[in-house]
Scaffold this motif. Sequence first.
Motif, PDB file in Angstrom:
ATOM      1  N   UNK A 265      46.689  25.314  18.192  1.00  0.00           N
ATOM      2  CA  UNK A 265      47.070  23.905  18.097  1.00  0.00           C
ATOM      3  C   UNK A 265      47.596  23.403  19.443  1.00  0.00           C
ATOM      4  N   UNK A 266      47.148  22.223  19.831  1.00  0.00           N
ATOM      5  CA  UNK A 266      47.591  21.627  21.080  1.00  0.00           C
ATOM      6  C   UNK A 266      48.964  20.974  20.906  1.00  0.00           C
ATOM      7  N   UNK A 267      49.742  20.846  21.966  1.00  0.00           N
ATOM      8  CA  UNK A 267      51.061  20.207  21.857  1.00  0.00           C
ATOM      9  C   UNK A 267      50.993  18.806  21.251  1.00  0.00           C
ATOM     10  N   UNK A 268      49.917  18.093  21.526  1.00  0.00           N
ATOM     11  CA  UNK A 268      49.787  16.723  21.007  1.00  0.00           C
ATOM     12  C   UNK A 268      49.584  16.694  19.490  1.00  0.00           C
ATOM     13  N   UNK A 269      49.316  17.847  18.881  1.00  0.00           N
ATOM     14  CA  UNK A 269      49.114  17.926  17.432  1.00  0.00           C
ATOM     15  C   UNK A 269      50.385  18.331  16.687  1.00  0.00           C
ATOM     16  N   UNK A 270      51.514  18.274  17.347  1.00  0.00           N
ATOM     17  CA  UNK A 270      52.763  18.735  16.744  1.00  0.00           C
ATOM     18  C   UNK A 270      53.172  17.910  15.524  1.00  0.00           C
ATOM     19  N   UNK A 271      52.584  16.698  15.368  1.00  0.00           N
ATOM     20  CA  UNK A 271      52.904  15.880  14.198  1.00  0.00           C
ATOM     21  C   UNK A 271      52.095  16.287  12.971  1.00  0.00           C
ATOM     22  N   UNK A 272      51.332  17.377  13.070  1.00  0.00           N
ATOM     23  CA  UNK A 272      50.583  17.901  11.929  1.00  0.00           C
ATOM     24  C   UNK A 272      50.904  19.389  11.744  1.00  0.00           C
ATOM     25  N   UNK A 273      52.158  19.726  11.503  1.00  0.00           N
ATOM     26  CA  UNK A 273      52.562  21.140  11.438  1.00  0.00           C
ATOM     27  C   UNK A 273      51.897  21.906  10.303  1.00  0.00           C
ATOM     28  N   UNK A 274      51.474  21.224   9.257  1.00  0.00           N
ATOM     29  CA  UNK A 274      50.891  21.906   8.106  1.00  0.00           C
ATOM     30  C   UNK A 274      49.553  22.569   8.427  1.00  0.00           C
ATOM     31  N   UNK A 275      48.897  22.167   9.527  1.00  0.00           N
ATOM     32  CA  UNK A 275      47.628  22.804   9.890  1.00  0.00           C
ATOM     33  C   UNK A 275      47.708  23.455  11.276  1.00  0.00           C
ATOM     34  N   UNK A 276      48.917  23.693  11.751  1.00  0.00           N
ATOM     35  CA  UNK A 276      49.099  24.278  13.085  1.00  0.00           C
ATOM     36  C   UNK A 276      48.513  25.685  13.173  1.00  0.00           C
ATOM     37  N   UNK A 277      48.389  26.361  12.041  1.00  0.00           N
ATOM     38  CA  UNK A 277      47.897  27.742  12.049  1.00  0.00           C
ATOM     39  C   UNK A 277      46.383  27.843  12.219  1.00  0.00           C
ATOM     40  N   UNK A 278      45.655  26.747  12.052  1.00  0.00           N
ATOM     41  CA  UNK A 278      44.195  26.804  12.093  1.00  0.00           C
ATOM     42  C   UNK A 278      43.691  26.956  13.526  1.00  0.00           C
ATOM     43  N   UNK A 279      42.655  27.773  13.735  1.00  0.00           N
ATOM     44  CA  UNK A 279      42.051  27.840  15.062  1.00  0.00           C
ATOM     45  C   UNK A 279      41.315  26.543  15.384  1.00  0.00           C
ATOM     46  N   UNK A 280      41.137  26.291  16.682  1.00  0.00           N
ATOM     47  CA  UNK A 280      40.488  25.069  17.147  1.00  0.00           C
ATOM     48  C   UNK A 280      39.314  25.399  18.062  1.00  0.00           C
ATOM     49  N   UNK A 281      38.319  24.526  18.030  1.00  0.00           N
ATOM     50  CA  UNK A 281      37.282  24.494  19.051  1.00  0.00           C
ATOM     51  C   UNK A 281      37.448  23.172  19.784  1.00  0.00           C
ATOM     52  N   UNK A 282      37.578  23.234  21.105  1.00  0.00           N
ATOM     53  CA  UNK A 282      37.905  22.053  21.905  1.00  0.00           C
ATOM     54  C   UNK A 282      36.809  21.831  22.937  1.00  0.00           C
ATOM     55  N   UNK A 283      36.346  20.589  23.043  1.00  0.00           N
ATOM     56  CA  UNK A 283      35.377  20.251  24.094  1.00  0.00           C
ATOM     57  C   UNK A 283      35.379  18.739  24.320  1.00  0.00           C
ATOM     58  N   UNK A 284      34.997  18.302  25.524  1.00  0.00           N
ATOM     59  CA  UNK A 284      34.907  16.866  25.811  1.00  0.00           C
ATOM     60  C   UNK A 284      33.631  16.292  25.202  1.00  0.00           C
ATOM     61  N   UNK A 285      33.773  15.518  24.163  1.00  0.00           N
ATOM     62  CA  UNK A 285      32.658  14.959  23.389  1.00  0.00           C
ATOM     63  C   UNK A 285      32.254  13.614  23.975  1.00  0.00           C
ATOM     64  N   UNK A 286      30.959  13.287  23.894  1.00  0.00           N
ATOM     65  CA  UNK A 286      30.497  12.028  24.486  1.00  0.00           C
ATOM     66  C   UNK A 286      30.881  10.784  23.671  1.00  0.00           C
TER      67      UNK A 286
END
Length: 347
Positions: free
Chosen positions: A309-330
């Motif tokens: 979880x990215x720092x900017x997602x701290x307002x969604x603690x209930x899903x902080x445990x989930x893995x993420x895939x991150x990329x710059x989308x068009x």
Amino acid sequence: MTEKKSFVYSSGKPEIDKKIEELLQAAGVIENRREYFEMIATVLRFSFQNTPYADVRLVNQSLKEIRYAESIFQPYRSFKKVTIFGSARIKPQTPEWLSAKDFSKIMVESGFMVITGGGEGIMEAAQFGAGKDKSFGLNIRLPFEQKPNEVIDGDPKLISFRYFFNRKLHFVKESHAIALFPGGFGTMDECFETLTLLQTGKAPLVPFVFIDVPGGTYWKNFVEFLSNNLLKRGLISAEDFNLFLVTEDLHEAKKEILSFYHNFHSYRFVGENLVLRIFRIPPTEALESIQKDFSDIILKPNAFSLSSALPQESNEPEIAHLPRIVFPFDKRSYGRLRLLINRLNLF
């Protein structure tokens, strides 16, 4: 002691801004404080610019409708919901009516709640299938045709809207899937508006299913119209057809919806990056294949990465445990993004 904050957007009057801060402090508003500050400042700006009464009334009524609808949905946030659109003029016990009833029933059995317009026809059928306890009705106040059906009438989860735009906002905002049965102008309005929101990224991608009766041609003819009149003229893209499924099979419709959430959870933007939340990380070779196959929608080479979880997602603690895939989308190829999500759901 009043907490001092600096807001980019304000009432435009420092002495009034200070009073707003004091009001929020006195009311005990802590979370989302900036947004509440700006809402109050916006209301005051309306008064400062001598807004006509009709416009003031529209904004006032709209905000109250949104606030009330939020209060109704709030206790049910943990439930996934499917919005069902279709004609109020479909007669009971017709094939379309029975299909809507059966589809609603199997979705409730799959753990979903059902949202309809709360009227008769397809809406009534869907709510007969779901039952009152699993139903929401988003009714619209009209002088004719639209009255609450007998299933949802009198239920606390029936909301009567004055404005179509508020009603349509909640159809989309509160749902995790959209299903459309045959209908008239209203159904077509809801169809095209929702498709536009998905195509442009103004609403998160969700499963979008057109359901016809066996042998029916309503949605087949509709898709032919899209192909022959929009696609051929370059008014839409071929990838836009990835945003929806047309089927006569209720179980195929159910599978389309449930499989969307097999591995995919949700996404949000953080700066230029799209952050996809998933339940399971695919094998390394699968991730490499996905990055290669979808390089056309990734803005930078080698920018496709796994993350917590990215720092900017701290307002969604209930899903902080989930893995993420991150990329710059068009931020334009949402039909292709839907295919990427489909790939992730294979794991």
